[in-house]
Design a protein around this motif. Structure first.
Motif, mmCIF file in Angstrom:
data_model
loop_
_atom_site.group_PDB
_atom_site.id
_atom_site.type_symbol
_atom_site.label_atom_id
_atom_site.label_comp_id
_atom_site.label_asym_id
_atom_site.label_seq_id
_atom_site.Cartn_x
_atom_site.Cartn_y
_atom_site.Cartn_z
ATOM 1 N N ALA A 21 0.899 -1.191 0.050
ATOM 2 C CA ALA A 21 0.018 -0.031 -0.074
ATOM 3 C C ALA A 21 0.654 1.357 0.017
ATOM 4 N N GLY A 22 0.459 2.280 -0.619
ATOM 5 C CA GLY A 22 1.249 3.508 -0.597
ATOM 6 C C GLY A 22 1.825 3.583 -1.852
ATOM 7 N N ASP A 23 2.309 4.652 -2.347
ATOM 8 C CA ASP A 23 3.313 5.002 -3.630
ATOM 9 C C ASP A 23 4.672 4.487 -3.190
ATOM 10 N N GLN A 24 5.133 3.277 -3.706
ATOM 11 C CA GLN A 24 6.441 2.879 -3.503
ATOM 12 C C GLN A 24 7.564 3.500 -4.425
ATOM 13 N N THR A 25 7.303 4.074 -5.452
ATOM 14 C CA THR A 25 8.097 4.494 -6.487
ATOM 15 C C THR A 25 7.972 5.939 -6.616
ATOM 16 N N GLY A 26 7.017 6.709 -6.384
ATOM 17 C CA GLY A 26 6.814 7.915 -6.703
ATOM 18 C C GLY A 26 6.192 8.276 -8.080
ATOM 19 N N GLY A 27 5.858 6.960 -8.578
ATOM 20 C CA GLY A 27 5.145 7.011 -9.858
ATOM 21 C C GLY A 27 4.097 6.334 -10.138
ATOM 22 N N GLU A 28 3.477 5.748 -8.931
ATOM 23 C CA GLU A 28 2.429 4.749 -8.968
ATOM 24 C C GLU A 28 1.019 5.653 -9.253
ATOM 25 N N VAL A 29 1.207 6.901 -8.511
ATOM 26 C CA VAL A 29 -0.045 7.849 -8.759
ATOM 27 C C VAL A 29 0.842 9.269 -9.228
ATOM 28 N N SER A 30 0.803 9.746 -10.466
ATOM 29 C CA SER A 30 1.755 10.810 -10.659
ATOM 30 C C SER A 30 1.249 11.534 -11.811
ATOM 31 N N ILE A 31 2.103 12.612 -12.443
ATOM 32 C CA ILE A 31 1.890 13.507 -13.247
ATOM 33 C C ILE A 31 2.850 13.300 -14.566
ATOM 34 N N GLN A 32 2.214 13.252 -15.716
ATOM 35 C CA GLN A 32 3.083 13.272 -16.982
ATOM 36 C C GLN A 32 2.732 14.063 -18.083
ATOM 37 N N ASN A 33 3.280 14.076 -19.060
ATOM 38 C CA ASN A 33 2.829 15.064 -20.060
ATOM 39 C C ASN A 33 1.734 14.214 -20.982
ATOM 40 N N TYR A 34 0.968 15.099 -21.437
ATOM 41 C CA TYR A 34 -0.225 14.681 -22.234
ATOM 42 C C TYR A 34 0.391 13.634 -23.363
ATOM 43 N N TYR A 35 -0.405 12.607 -23.739
ATOM 44 C CA TYR A 35 -0.086 11.780 -24.776
ATOM 45 C C TYR A 35 -1.587 11.213 -25.250
ATOM 46 N N LEU A 36 -1.429 10.746 -26.588
ATOM 47 C CA LEU A 36 -2.639 10.315 -27.301
ATOM 48 C C LEU A 36 -2.683 8.679 -27.002
ATOM 49 N N HIS A 37 -3.409 8.139 -26.125
ATOM 50 C CA HIS A 37 -3.735 6.941 -25.755
ATOM 51 C C HIS A 37 -3.986 5.905 -27.020
ATOM 52 N N CYS A 64 0.872 14.129 -5.248
ATOM 53 C CA CYS A 64 1.924 14.826 -4.604
ATOM 54 C C CYS A 64 1.831 14.126 -3.235
ATOM 55 N N ASN A 65 1.184 12.978 -3.136
ATOM 56 C CA ASN A 65 0.998 12.197 -1.667
ATOM 57 C C ASN A 65 1.298 10.974 -1.623
ATOM 58 N N ASN A 66 2.527 10.512 -1.149
ATOM 59 C CA ASN A 66 3.171 9.148 -1.219
ATOM 60 C C ASN A 66 2.194 8.160 -0.475
ATOM 61 N N TYR A 67 1.268 8.712 0.231
ATOM 62 C CA TYR A 67 0.634 7.579 0.981
ATOM 63 C C TYR A 67 -0.329 6.931 -0.083
ATOM 64 N N ILE A 68 -0.632 7.447 -0.974
ATOM 65 C CA ILE A 68 -1.543 6.805 -2.204
ATOM 66 C C ILE A 68 -0.830 6.048 -3.407
ATOM 67 N N GLY A 69 -1.092 5.020 -3.377
ATOM 68 C CA GLY A 69 -0.658 4.012 -4.168
ATOM 69 C C GLY A 69 -1.590 3.396 -5.206
ATOM 70 N N TYR A 70 -1.264 2.433 -6.049
ATOM 71 C CA TYR A 70 -1.996 1.608 -7.093
ATOM 72 C C TYR A 70 -2.226 0.339 -6.565
ATOM 73 N N CYS A 71 -3.493 -0.070 -6.760
ATOM 74 C CA CYS A 71 -3.821 -1.371 -6.719
ATOM 75 C C CYS A 71 -5.277 -1.374 -7.111
ATOM 76 N N GLN A 72 -5.788 -2.523 -8.037
ATOM 77 C CA GLN A 72 -7.132 -2.492 -8.489
ATOM 78 C C GLN A 72 -7.889 -3.392 -7.586
ATOM 79 N N ALA A 73 -7.146 -4.362 -6.907
ATOM 80 C CA ALA A 73 -7.737 -5.273 -5.764
ATOM 81 C C ALA A 73 -8.425 -4.399 -4.469
#
Length: 309
Positions: A21-37, A64-73
């Motif tokens: 739980a939580g953001d272990q890498t700083g990139g699980e929940v993060s900002i990036q430049n726009y891209y066309l999916h 900007c909050n490292n307590y928030i990470g990614y997991c679908q489950a």
């Protein structure tokens, strides 16, 4: 300048489930430049600019909050904690998880849009049914970032991913851009002296006296209760009143931007932003590698500032 987008992306293992739980890498929940999916985008645009701004603020706070990470489950664990703080994601201080659509939902809840659970397959229709969004499917807004607006919600045309636009595109008028600078939970520095603290947003609200300020704010105020230049303040809320922007700090409301000359504000500053956002001293994670490096260097060997609270 490239349009930035924020989202819940992937866990530290590069998978959608598992991990800590939580953001272990700083990139699980993060900002990036726009891209066309590769699946393409549709856009859900808030009809109310205030809602759009709050959605963007919530996404920035999550990124900007490292307590928030990614997991679908465990995608709903963020919402269950965030509700205690009226969905102010900068206040979440325990490790939680979320996925892309669950995070967009929490951002909407912070903006006052009461919406039930959805995934990226049902998201667009669910948002449309709230009555708070305009659904855009034209190539002008869905295949490039030029006409995106801050607070736009992008969702893939088939089940896949969803993000929030954090900047206006280059084709959006500058008048719209002036309202987007202030973020709940961030720290700013006053750029003028004798700045009034009021009981509410707008000059029609009375000024607070020195005795009515918090003890911390009193250390940075004149005897008349007005803040000194260089005072560092934490943004608790943002309101637009006419062409002016006001932010709430722990002691009350102060003007962040004036579109006209106002008494007690030097004329040369009357059409300029009166607060300056200093990324280096933000709590939480920086939103890209450059900012993380800057913050490490900036904080090394320095004493922390005291903030008005």
């Amino acid at each position: 300048m490239a349009v930035r987008i924020g989202s819940a992306r992937i866990n530290e293992k590069g998978t959608t489930t598992g991990g800590k739980a939580g953001d272990q890498t700083g990139g699980e929940v993060s900002i990036q430049n726009y891209y066309l999916h590769r699946k393409g985008w549709y856009v859900a645009r808030p009809k109310d600019p205030t809602v759009a701004e709050k959605i963007a603020q919530a996404m920035e706070a999550a990124c900007c909050n490292n307590y928030i990470g990614y997991c679908q489950a465990h995608r709903d664990s963020l919402r269950k904690i965030a509700v205690k703080y009226n969905y102010n994601l900068s206040k979440v201080n325990v490790d939680v998880e979320v996925d892309c659509s669950a995070l967009v939902r929490v951002c909407c809840l912070y903006a006052g849009i009461q919406v039930g659970d959805f995934n990226t397959a049902s998201e667009l229709e669910t948002l449309r049914k709230t009555g708070a969004f305009e659904v855009l499917k034209d190539d002008k807004r869905c295949k490039e970032s030029t006409y995106l607006k801050r607070g736009d919600i992008l969702v893939t045309r088939t089940k896949g991913h969803t993000v929030v636009a954090l900047d206006n595109g280059s084709g959006v008028t500058s008048a719209s851009k002036s309202t987007r600078a202030y973020v709940v939970g961030q720290v700013y520095t006053t750029q003028v002296d004798d700045l009034s603290v009021r009981t509410g947003p707008g000059t029609n609200n009375p000024e607070k006296s020195y005795a009515e300020l918090s003890s911390n704010a009193q250390q940075h105020a004149h005897d008349n209760g007005r803040l000194k230049k260089g005072t560092r303040v934490t943004c608790k809320d943002v309101r637009k009143v006419g062409s002016d922007i006001w932010i709430k700090i722990p002691s009350g409301w102060i003007a962040a931007y004036y579109g006209r000359i106002v008494e007690n504000i030097p004329p040369l500053l009357s059409v300029k932003i009166l607060l300056h956002y200093n990324k280096r001293w933000l709590h939480g994670k920086a939103c890209d590698k450059t900012e993380r490096a800057e913050r490490r260097e900036g904080l090394r060997g320095r004493r922390p500032y005291s903030f008005c609270s």
